[in-house]
Design a protein around this motif. Structure first.
Motif, PDB file in Angstrom:
ATOM      1  N   TRP A 214       0.862  -1.202   0.000  1.00  0.00           N
ATOM      2  CA  TRP A 214       0.000   0.000   0.000  1.00  0.00           C
ATOM      3  C   TRP A 214       0.889   1.239   0.000  1.00  0.00           C
ATOM      4  CZ3 TRP A 214      -4.652   0.528   3.921  1.00  0.00           C
ATOM      5  CH2 TRP A 214      -5.634   1.347   3.341  1.00  0.00           C
ATOM      6  N   ALA A 215       0.892   1.958  -1.070  1.00  0.00           N
ATOM      7  CA  ALA A 215       1.805   3.090  -1.213  1.00  0.00           C
ATOM      8  C   ALA A 215       1.166   4.414  -0.854  1.00  0.00           C
ATOM      9  CB  ALA A 215       2.343   3.145  -2.652  1.00  0.00           C
ATOM     10  N   GLU A 216      -0.090   4.589  -1.180  1.00  0.00           N
ATOM     11  CA  GLU A 216      -0.735   5.907  -0.978  1.00  0.00           C
ATOM     12  C   GLU A 216      -1.599   5.884   0.278  1.00  0.00           C
ATOM     13  OE1 GLU A 216      -3.555   9.122  -3.355  1.00  0.00           O
ATOM     14  OE2 GLU A 216      -2.835   7.319  -4.356  1.00  0.00           O
ATOM     15  N   THR A 217      -1.313   6.808   1.206  1.00  0.00           N
ATOM     16  CA  THR A 217      -2.090   6.894   2.438  1.00  0.00           C
ATOM     17  C   THR A 217      -3.483   7.431   2.150  1.00  0.00           C
ATOM     18  OG1 THR A 217      -0.085   7.354   3.714  1.00  0.00           O
ATOM     19  CG2 THR A 217      -2.187   7.904   4.752  1.00  0.00           C
ATOM     20  N   PRO A 218      -4.531   6.733   2.602  1.00  0.00           N
ATOM     21  CA  PRO A 218      -5.901   7.210   2.363  1.00  0.00           C
ATOM     22  C   PRO A 218      -6.150   8.548   3.071  1.00  0.00           C
ATOM     23  CG  PRO A 218      -5.891   4.927   3.107  1.00  0.00           C
ATOM     24  CD  PRO A 218      -4.510   5.440   3.323  1.00  0.00           C
ATOM     25  N   ARG A 219      -7.032   9.351   2.487  1.00  0.00           N
ATOM     26  CA  ARG A 219      -7.392  10.639   3.068  1.00  0.00           C
ATOM     27  C   ARG A 219      -8.910  10.746   3.154  1.00  0.00           C
ATOM     28  NH1 ARG A 219      -2.736  13.707   3.009  1.00  0.00           N
ATOM     29  NH2 ARG A 219      -3.866  15.632   3.526  1.00  0.00           N
ATOM     30  N   LEU A 220      -9.401  11.418   4.203  1.00  0.00           N
ATOM     31  CA  LEU A 220     -10.834  11.561   4.456  1.00  0.00           C
ATOM     32  C   LEU A 220     -11.246  13.013   4.314  1.00  0.00           C
ATOM     33  CD1 LEU A 220     -11.132   9.292   7.642  1.00  0.00           C
ATOM     34  CD2 LEU A 220     -11.282   8.639   5.232  1.00  0.00           C
ATOM     35  N   ALA A 221     -12.552  13.244   4.494  1.00  0.00           N
ATOM     36  CA  ALA A 221     -13.114  14.597   4.424  1.00  0.00           C
ATOM     37  C   ALA A 221     -12.748  15.278   3.120  1.00  0.00           C
ATOM     38  CB  ALA A 221     -12.674  15.434   5.629  1.00  0.00           C
ATOM     39  N   GLY A 222     -12.953  14.554   2.024  1.00  0.00           N
ATOM     40  CA  GLY A 222     -12.667  15.143   0.732  1.00  0.00           C
ATOM     41  C   GLY A 222     -11.198  15.366   0.497  1.00  0.00           C
ATOM     42  N   GLY A 223     -10.357  14.508   1.087  1.00  0.00           N
ATOM     43  CA  GLY A 223      -8.922  14.598   0.885  1.00  0.00           C
ATOM     44  C   GLY A 223      -8.204  15.550   1.806  1.00  0.00           C
ATOM     45  N   ARG A 224      -8.919  16.114   2.806  1.00  0.00           N
ATOM     46  CA  ARG A 224      -8.289  17.119   3.679  1.00  0.00           C
ATOM     47  C   ARG A 224      -7.523  16.509   4.843  1.00  0.00           C
ATOM     48  NH1 ARG A 224     -12.580  19.672   1.506  1.00  0.00           N
ATOM     49  NH2 ARG A 224     -12.401  21.928   1.091  1.00  0.00           N
ATOM     50  N   VAL A 225      -7.849  15.287   5.248  1.00  0.00           N
ATOM     51  CA  VAL A 225      -7.231  14.707   6.440  1.00  0.00           C
ATOM     52  C   VAL A 225      -6.666  13.335   6.099  1.00  0.00           C
ATOM     53  CG1 VAL A 225      -7.563  14.027   8.838  1.00  0.00           C
ATOM     54  CG2 VAL A 225      -8.902  15.917   7.880  1.00  0.00           C
ATOM     55  N   ALA A 226      -5.376  13.143   6.359  1.00  0.00           N
ATOM     56  CA  ALA A 226      -4.745  11.851   6.142  1.00  0.00           C
ATOM     57  C   ALA A 226      -5.002  10.950   7.337  1.00  0.00           C
ATOM     58  CB  ALA A 226      -3.249  12.024   5.930  1.00  0.00           C
ATOM     59  N   VAL A 227      -5.286   9.676   7.039  1.00  0.00           N
ATOM     60  CA  VAL A 227      -5.485   8.712   8.110  1.00  0.00           C
ATOM     61  C   VAL A 227      -4.144   8.430   8.777  1.00  0.00           C
ATOM     62  CG1 VAL A 227      -6.145   6.346   8.658  1.00  0.00           C
ATOM     63  CG2 VAL A 227      -7.484   7.668   7.008  1.00  0.00           C
ATOM     64  N   LEU A 228      -4.178   8.353  10.080  1.00  0.00           N
ATOM     65  CA  LEU A 228      -2.978   8.032  10.844  1.00  0.00           C
ATOM     66  C   LEU A 228      -2.990   6.540  11.143  1.00  0.00           C
ATOM     67  CD1 LEU A 228      -0.488   9.324  12.224  1.00  0.00           C
ATOM     68  CD2 LEU A 228      -1.863   9.455  14.326  1.00  0.00           C
ATOM     69  N   PHE A 229      -1.955   5.817  10.625  1.00  0.00           N
ATOM     70  CA  PHE A 229      -1.906   4.363  10.793  1.00  0.00           C
ATOM     71  C   PHE A 229      -1.105   3.991  12.029  1.00  0.00           C
ATOM     72  CE2 PHE A 229      -3.300   4.476   6.463  1.00  0.00           C
ATOM     73  CZ  PHE A 229      -4.067   3.335   6.329  1.00  0.00           C
ATOM     74  N   HIS A 230      -1.699   3.119  12.846  1.00  0.00           N
ATOM     75  CA  HIS A 230      -0.979   2.454  13.926  1.00  0.00           C
ATOM     76  C   HIS A 230      -0.715   1.035  13.438  1.00  0.00           C
ATOM     77  CE1 HIS A 230      -2.394   5.237  17.458  1.00  0.00           C
ATOM     78  NE2 HIS A 230      -1.988   5.920  16.397  1.00  0.00           N
ATOM     79  N   LEU A 231       0.512   0.777  12.926  1.00  0.00           N
ATOM     80  CA  LEU A 231       0.875  -0.536  12.397  1.00  0.00           C
ATOM     81  C   LEU A 231       1.251  -1.450  13.548  1.00  0.00           C
ATOM     82  CD1 LEU A 231       2.918   0.674   9.310  1.00  0.00           C
ATOM     83  CD2 LEU A 231       0.529  -0.055   9.405  1.00  0.00           C
TER      84      LEU A 231
END
Length: 897
Positions: A825-842
């Motif tokens: 998975w290369a591209e971090t998903p974004r929410l709210a119409g692309g304004r907020v990047a999801v923060l991953f806890h791996l």
């Protein structure tokens, strides 16, 4: 051959012989300057006399004024011309014993009989007549006269003595007499102070003219002349004798410290007597109880006559203490309160023992009570006390505390107007025409809060009208020598318990006798029997009050109709009428603790005869700590028992019956409560009305917020998603913060609130659907796209997104997922119409965090290699490929793959 001078009683209009009266007195040298100041301008003048105690100002100033007034009559000048009476001088003394003592001494020096040319009037006692030239009175007596005769038309001069003590009544007199002089320029006014604050008083009583003897201020106003007198003190030796024990504890003055004071007095006096058998001692302690304790200990240790001097002593005992030692009599030790501090000269005293403590009034605004508290005396008071030892020869003061304590003490005593209950003062001002002191030149303005409370009390009593001026009833109450609340109770209670009983009760509460064990009825019985030393004065007060009742009862609107009150409860009934906020009920299971209708809790003194009574009418309650306060912080000083019915009758306007609805165990419940102020009389369960239910729900939400209902997991998740969209996109996505939701309950929660008000349980209400009512349309259709509940990861799993708390302004949406499920998975998903990047806890295979990132591409290219090196040996069954870009994402172990 010259015939001897006839006695003064045979020459009532003769001038006073100032040479004879002032022989040996230091102030005699200042009489000329004072006379010039008072004669300036050809009419009545003003002056401030600043002279230390013992200089003779109290003895010499009144006869000087009388002589000046007599000159005006004989010379036919001013308003005095042509009148058919002799001069009249009124002198105030802050204490009854001082007024009697000053009058007696001046009469002796004048060679006249007490009550003829020189007399006195104090509460309950008058030794004066129509021919009296100089009359010593207490400030309260002069205030009464001013209210009945605002011009003091028969008075030529007023002397206000000891103005530095800053008593409330003396402060009022300063302002009121300054106004009288604006109308009567012929009235002479002299203020006398023993401290260096004279210029302040000079500005207050300024003559208003600019003739000789009046200085002019920068704004054109006149200042009264200040006449000084050098100190008459002999050399004074100061000794410090601090105790090894504490002076004060939570209960007040410690017995150990009082024993130290007594022992110090005994040893110091014995040493002084060895050098000079004529030395008497004066011991200062803060109150009557301390006087009794120290005197009792001294009687077993000192070879001297021990006398007590305090306000509760009889007039005879007080007069004996302030009189000199009889020829050939025993040495004396006088144990006194501050009563002997500045307004009295006790002959023979050359030794002073000072505890350094005084008792001053204080008002507890939070609890609505006033009382006396024990504090360190001011440095000015300490100097006044010490000066008592050096008036008639070299003296010594022994201070039973250290120099550091002396230095930390306040410079001056707190003015009474700043700390006292102002109800009586407010009534005087309303009768004078200066509501709240407005327009009156007082030394200090009354505190606004305390004056506001006093005015409200007077309004409830019917003593003042809408403009703040006294009503007809208020003027009657002002003539009664008691607190206005007691005065109204006197008039109201007379119709129920009789004129005599009402007068007796009010007189004893208004007096200064201490009720034994706080039992007011026991004190009243002692006064009725005549066994109490104060009985004579009390009976005179009763006679006066009963006469006022019979004369003025018609002015009171008789709206009070109660059943006959039993004789045993009559005293409590009258006290309850005066102080309905102090009607008290015993707290079950709390020993001798009582709840007052005002909401204050107070305890009875240990061993009080009142213990066990269910109801009390409290006349006096004050702040206290320790055993007597029963852990409440306040102690009942004076009270009388009464029944529940009589308590309700006395405090009838505090009775209230209400239905109180509230949240209990997740639903609205109600009880019908009957209260007397803060006292619960009865409480029974009832079914709440819809309106009462709504009120209870609104109150619970206002206190505990939406947590009253509770957020389900689904409701909380929806709220978090909406909060993120509102933060990032704004309108039309709704603000779902606690404050915003509470401000628009009707828009989204109305049906549920009605259900709760009707008795539904909170357990049956889920806030998820109500929140959906706030979704904006048609934008709501995109909620799952802009803020989805879950996120599909490369392994095919759908992982829940944890959105930040709705009250946080900077939180990030978080996805906690196993690292292996995100390979490639290369591209971090974004929410709210692309304004907020999801923060991953791996996470590791054991679901422990390995890395936190919002940039997956950077993680695979960098930190992953270190994570792989550390974890592959710990979790060998799980894939840890060298190339995470091409490895298949999986949630399984290698064998299951």
């Amino acid at each position: 051959m010259t015939s001897p001078l006839p006695p003064a009683s045979a020459r009532p209009n003769a001038p006073f012989d100032l040479g004879v009266i002032g022989a040996g007195l230091a102030f005699a040298a200042s009489l000329g300057e004072l006379a010039d100041a008072l004669r300036a301008g050809g009419k009545g003048g003003t002056a401030v006399v600043q002279a230390p105690p013992g200089t003779g100002k109290t003895t010499l100033v009144p006869p000087l004024l009388a002589n000046i007034a007599a000159e005006a009559v004989s010379g036919g000048s001013g308003a005095a011309a042509g009148r058919d009476r002799g001069p009249r001088i009124v002198v105030t003394q802050p204490r009854r014993v001082a007024a009697r003592s000053a009058a007696r001494r001046l009469a002796t020096l004048d060679g006249s009989r007490l009550g003829d040319r020189i007399g006195y009037t104090v509460r309950g006692e008058r030794v004066a007549g129509g021919g009296t030239v100089i009359e010593f009175v207490t400030p309260g007596i002069l205030l009464q006269r001013l209210l009945s005769d605002p011009g003091l038309e028969t008075v030529d001069a007023v002397v206000l003595d000891e103005v530095h003590e800053r008593g409330l009544e003396t402060d009022l007199l300063l302002g009121m007499l300054a106004e009288v002089r604006e109308l009567r320029g012929d009235l002479m006014l002299v203020a006398m102070s023993a401290t260096l604050d004279a210029p302040r008083f000079a500005a207050l009583i300024g003559s208003g003219d600019h003739g000789t003897g009046a200085e002019v201020t920068h704004d054109g106003g006149g200042l009264a002349r200040v006449v000084d007198c050098p100190s008459a003190l002999y050399p004074l030796e100061t000794e410090w004798a601090p105790a090894a024990v504490a002076r004060l504890d939570p209960r007040g003055v410690t017995r150990a410290f009082l024993d130290h004071v007594a022992d110090t007095a005994a040893s110091s006096h014995a040493a002084a007597l060895a050098a000079d058998p004529g030395v008497d001692a004066l011991v200062f302690v803060p109150g009557a109880w301390e006087v009794s304790h120290v005197a009792g200990r001294l009687r077993g240790r000192a070879d001297a006559e021990v006398l007590e001097l305090h306000g509760q002593a009889s007039p005879a005992e007080q007069d004996r203490a302030v009189s000199g030692r009889e020829p050939g009599g025993r040495a004396r030790i006088i144990v006194s309160t501050a009563l002997a501090e500045s307004s009295l000269t006790v002959p023979g005293v050359r030794l002073v023992i000072d505890s350094g403590l005084s008792r001053e009034p204080r008002r507890d605004t939070n609890r609505g009570m006033s009382g006396l508290v024990t504090v360190s005396c001011s440095r000015a008071s300490a100097e006044q006390r010490a000066g008592r030892a050096a008036r008639q020869g070299p003296g010594r003061v022994v201070r039973c505390y250290d120099q550091r304590t002396f230095g930390a003490a306040p410079a001056h005593q707190t003015p009474e107007i700043a700390v006292a209950d102002l109800t009586g003062a407010a009534l005087v001002l309303a009768c004078w025409g200066s509501p709240g002191g407005e327009g009156l030149a007082l030394p200090d303005a009354p505190p606004a809060a305390a004056m506001g409370e006093a005015v409200e009390v007077l309004r409830e009593l019917g003593a003042i009208g809408p403009e703040g001026l006294a009503t007809g009833l208020g003027k009657v109450l002002a003539r009664i020598p008691a607190d206005p609340r007691l005065a109204r109770a006197l008039l109201d209670g007379a119709a129920t318990v009789g004129h005599r009983t009402a007068a007796e009760t009010v007189a004893v509460v208004a007096g200064d006798q201490r009720a034994p064990g706080a039992d007011l009825t026991r004190l009243l019985a002692a006064l009725r029997s005549g066994k109490d030393p104060a009985a004579r004065r009390w009976k005179e007060d009763v006679r006066r009050m009963e006469a006022i009742v019979r004369k003025e009862i018609a002015v009171v609107e008789q709206s009070l109709t109660v059943a006959p009150v039993a004789a045993a409860e009559a005293v409590g009934f009258v006290v309850g009428l005066a102080f309905p906020d102090r009607v008290a009920r015993r707290v079950p299971g709390a020993g001798e603790r009582y709840l007052l209708s005002s909401g204050t809790r107070a305890g009875l003194p240990a061993g009080s005869p009142l213990s066990g009574h269910e109801w009390l009418a409290v006349a006096e309650v004050s702040r206290a700590e320790g055993r007597d306060a029963a852990g409440t912080g306040a102690v009942i000083r004076s009270a009388a028992p009464l029944s529940a019915d009589t308590a309700e009758a006395a405090a009838r306007h505090l009775l209230a019956e209400t239905v109180e609805a509230g949240f209990e165990q997740g639903r609205v419940k109600a009880r019908r409560e009957r209260r007397l102020g803060a006292i619960m009389l009865s409480s029974t369960p009832v079914r709440p009305s819809a309106a009462e239910g709504r009120t209870a729900v609104a109150r619970a939400l206002g206190k505990e917020g939406l947590g009253t209902i509770g957020w389900s997991t689904a409701a909380d998740a929806l709220r978090r998603r909406l909060a993120l969209l509102h933060r990032e996109l704004g309108s039309p996505w709704p603000d779902v913060s606690e404050q915003a939701l509470l401000s628009r309950l009707g828009d989204w929660l109305a049906p549920e609130l009605e259900a709760l008000a009707g008795g539904a349980a909170t357990a049956g209400i889920d806030l998820t659907e109500p929140l959906r009512r706030l979704l904006p349309w048609p934008e709501a259709a995109r909620l799952g796209v802009l803020a989805p509940e879950t996120l599909e990861v490369p392994s095919g799993s759908r992982v829940r997104i944890d959105y930040p708390d709705a009250e946080h302004d900077d939180g990030r949406p978080v996805v906690a997922v196993k690292l292996q499920e995100c390979f490639g998975w290369a591209e971090t998903p974004r929410l709210a119409g692309g304004r907020v990047a999801v923060l991953f806890h791996l996470l590791s295979p054991a679901r422990r965090p390995l890395a936190v990132t919002d940039d997956l591409a950077s993680f695979w290219s960098g930190p992953y290699a270190q994570v792989r090196a550390e974890m592959r040996g710990r979790y060998p069954k799980h894939p840890w490929p060298e190339d995470p870009w091409t490895a298949p994402a999986t949630a399984r172990t290698k064998s299951r793959m």
